[in-house]
Design a protein around this motif. Structure first.
Motif, PDB file in Angstrom:
ATOM      1  N   ILE A   1       2.712 107.463   8.678  1.00 16.74           N
ATOM      2  CA  ILE A   1       3.609 108.098   9.641  1.00 16.74           C
ATOM      3  C   ILE A   1       3.119 107.756  11.042  1.00 16.74           C
ATOM      4  CG2 ILE A   1       4.396 110.305  10.579  1.00 16.74           C
ATOM      5  CD1 ILE A   1       4.222 111.456   7.781  1.00 16.74           C
ATOM      6  N   HIS A   2       4.004 107.218  11.860  1.00 22.78           N
ATOM      7  CA  HIS A   2       3.642 106.906  13.230  1.00 22.78           C
ATOM      8  C   HIS A   2       4.861 107.120  14.128  1.00 22.78           C
ATOM      9  CE1 HIS A   2       5.570 103.117  12.107  1.00 22.78           C
ATOM     10  NE2 HIS A   2       5.619 102.795  13.385  1.00 22.78           N
ATOM     11  N   VAL A   3       4.655 107.058  15.414  1.00 22.44           N
ATOM     12  CA  VAL A   3       5.723 107.292  16.383  1.00 22.44           C
ATOM     13  C   VAL A   3       6.040 105.986  17.097  1.00 22.44           C
ATOM     14  CG1 VAL A   3       6.397 108.516  18.488  1.00 22.44           C
ATOM     15  CG2 VAL A   3       5.066 109.703  16.727  1.00 22.44           C
ATOM     16  N   ASP A   4       7.304 105.588  17.055  1.00 20.19           N
ATOM     17  CA  ASP A   4       7.731 104.339  17.702  1.00 20.19           C
ATOM     18  C   ASP A   4       9.031 104.600  18.452  1.00 20.19           C
ATOM     19  OD1 ASP A   4       8.335 101.789  18.490  1.00 20.19           O
ATOM     20  OD2 ASP A   4       8.767 101.024  16.479  1.00 20.19           O
ATOM     21  N   PHE A   5       8.953 104.590  19.768  1.00 20.72           N
ATOM     22  CA  PHE A   5      10.141 104.771  20.598  1.00 20.72           C
ATOM     23  C   PHE A   5      10.738 103.443  21.058  1.00 20.72           C
ATOM     24  CE2 PHE A   5       7.733 108.770  21.656  1.00 20.72           C
ATOM     25  CZ  PHE A   5       8.599 109.629  20.995  1.00 20.72           C
ATOM     26  N   VAL A   6      10.062 102.331  20.754  1.00 22.63           N
ATOM     27  CA  VAL A   6      10.448 101.045  21.337  1.00 22.63           C
ATOM     28  C   VAL A   6      11.331 100.228  20.404  1.00 22.63           C
ATOM     29  CG1 VAL A   6       9.577  98.882  22.311  1.00 22.63           C
ATOM     30  CG2 VAL A   6       8.333 101.025  22.708  1.00 22.63           C
ATOM     31  N   THR A   7      10.977 100.177  19.111  1.00 25.05           N
ATOM     32  CA  THR A   7      11.692  99.312  18.176  1.00 25.05           C
ATOM     33  C   THR A   7      12.353 100.142  17.074  1.00 25.05           C
ATOM     34  OG1 THR A   7       9.747  98.992  16.758  1.00 25.05           O
ATOM     35  CG2 THR A   7      10.012  97.486  18.614  1.00 25.05           C
TER      36      THR A   7
ATOM     37  N   ALA B   1      14.505 102.249  14.498  1.00 27.45           N
ATOM     38  CA  ALA B   1      15.560 103.259  14.569  1.00 27.45           C
ATOM     39  C   ALA B   1      15.716 103.827  15.980  1.00 27.45           C
ATOM     40  CB  ALA B   1      15.262 104.385  13.577  1.00 27.45           C
ATOM     41  N   ALA B   2      14.598 103.986  16.688  1.00 25.29           N
ATOM     42  CA  ALA B   2      14.673 104.545  18.037  1.00 25.29           C
ATOM     43  C   ALA B   2      15.426 103.612  18.978  1.00 25.29           C
ATOM     44  CB  ALA B   2      13.263 104.816  18.571  1.00 25.29           C
TER      45      ALA B   2
ATOM     46  N   LYS C   1      20.412 102.460  22.028  1.00 22.62           N
ATOM     47  CA  LYS C   1      21.469 101.531  22.426  1.00 22.62           C
ATOM     48  C   LYS C   1      22.836 101.892  21.855  1.00 22.62           C
ATOM     49  CE  LYS C   1      18.185  97.692  22.754  1.00 22.62           C
ATOM     50  NZ  LYS C   1      17.761  96.397  22.166  1.00 22.62           N
ATOM     51  N   PHE C   2      22.846 102.441  20.639  1.00 23.62           N
ATOM     52  CA  PHE C   2      24.121 102.646  19.949  1.00 23.62           C
ATOM     53  C   PHE C   2      24.273 104.064  19.398  1.00 23.62           C
ATOM     54  CE2 PHE C   2      22.526  98.296  19.070  1.00 23.62           C
ATOM     55  CZ  PHE C   2      23.441  97.581  19.853  1.00 23.62           C
ATOM     56  N   GLY C   3      23.576 105.030  19.985  1.00 22.30           N
ATOM     57  CA  GLY C   3      23.583 106.402  19.484  1.00 22.30           C
ATOM     58  C   GLY C   3      24.941 107.059  19.573  1.00 22.30           C
ATOM     59  N   GLY C   4      25.007 108.276  19.054  1.00 25.61           N
ATOM     60  CA  GLY C   4      26.278 108.968  18.917  1.00 25.61           C
ATOM     61  C   GLY C   4      26.885 109.517  20.193  1.00 25.61           C
TER      62      GLY C   4
END
Length: 251
Positions: A55-61, A63-64, A69-72
């Motif tokens: 488990i890690h946190v990734d805000f750059v690549t 799903a984030a 770019k294409f969120g709801g």
């Protein structure tokens, strides 16, 4: 040395993380988990269930990046809950930040988000994810402007907070009944690592006076109201709901 890492040049950074979040003390009491640093950043593994992965946190690549770019957009439930559909861009204090996913969604929609996280390992994962995002050429300046982390319990931090956020957002841990792969992986780890937020009801008492516009509580659809307080309104999704305690109109 608590965080295992093959890169000697990263040792000063990782030593600083260990000291900042008190990870040595945590590691003494949690032998079933291990922390690692590799090309994807800081990660947590459950030793007796390696198939769960890291488990890690990734805000750059991943799903984030796709969500950014294409969120709801502002029509999604969380945006309506914090008042973004009213044309406002509120300052949101996410008092139970976890891995920062909801906070990132809100930041992507225009909010300035302050993150509170009290668990040392979760805070360390979140800190590392933010640091890597801050250093990213594409989103670094925007992330620095819109997402920040404060390590500590919101029970203390909310009582001491001098700034007045428009919205206080709460998403306390609650036992999950779903059996999806994602829940199996992360919730199984988090339930054992963090446990339940048995003191979550008290958060509403601190949050409501602090928020200038509203408090938003994210709950599983089967969970009771926080502190048995009936909200002003509810916004429901397939599995969750947002209980909204309105104090003033969004402008």
């Amino acid at each position: 040395m608590v965080i295992h890492c093959p890169f000697k040049e990263m040792r000063p950074y990782l030593d600083a993380i260990e000291q900042r979040f008190g990870l040595a003390k945590w590691a003494e009491q949690n032998a079933g988990f291990s922390l690692h640093y590799d090309d994807q950043g800081l990660s947590l593994k459950k030793k007796d269930e390696p198939k769960l992965g890291a488990i890690h946190v990734d805000f750059v690549t991943g799903a984030a990046a796709h969500r950014r770019k294409f969120g709801g957009g502002k029509g999604q439930a969380i945006a309506k809950a914090v008042g973004l559909n009213k044309g406002a861009t509120p300052v949101v204090l996410d008092a139970t930040a976890g891995l920062g996913r909801d906070g990132f969604v809100l930041a992507s929609l225009g909010c300035k988000v302050i993150l509170h996280e009290r668990h040392p390992v979760v805070a360390a994962l979140l800190f590392d994810g933010l640091e890597r995002a801050y250093n990213d050429a594409e989103i670094g300046p925007w992330m620095k402007e819109n997402m920040s982390l404060v390590f500590g319990s919101s029970h203390t931090l909310l009582a001491q907070c001098s700034d007045t956020p428009d919205v206080v957002y709460l998403d306390p841990m609650f036992p999950h009944r779903e059996k999806s792969a994602l829940v199996k992986k992360e919730m199984r780890v988090f339930q054992e690592l963090v446990g339940g937020d048995s003191d979550a009801d008290d958060l509403l008492e601190f949050a409501y006076p602090l928020a200038s516009k509203r408090v938003v509580v994210k709950r599983p659809d089967y969970a009771p109201f926080l502190n048995d307080k009936t909200p002003s309104m509810q916004i429901k999704t397939k599995k969750n709901r947002f209980d909204v305690y309105v104090k003033a109109a969004m402008v």
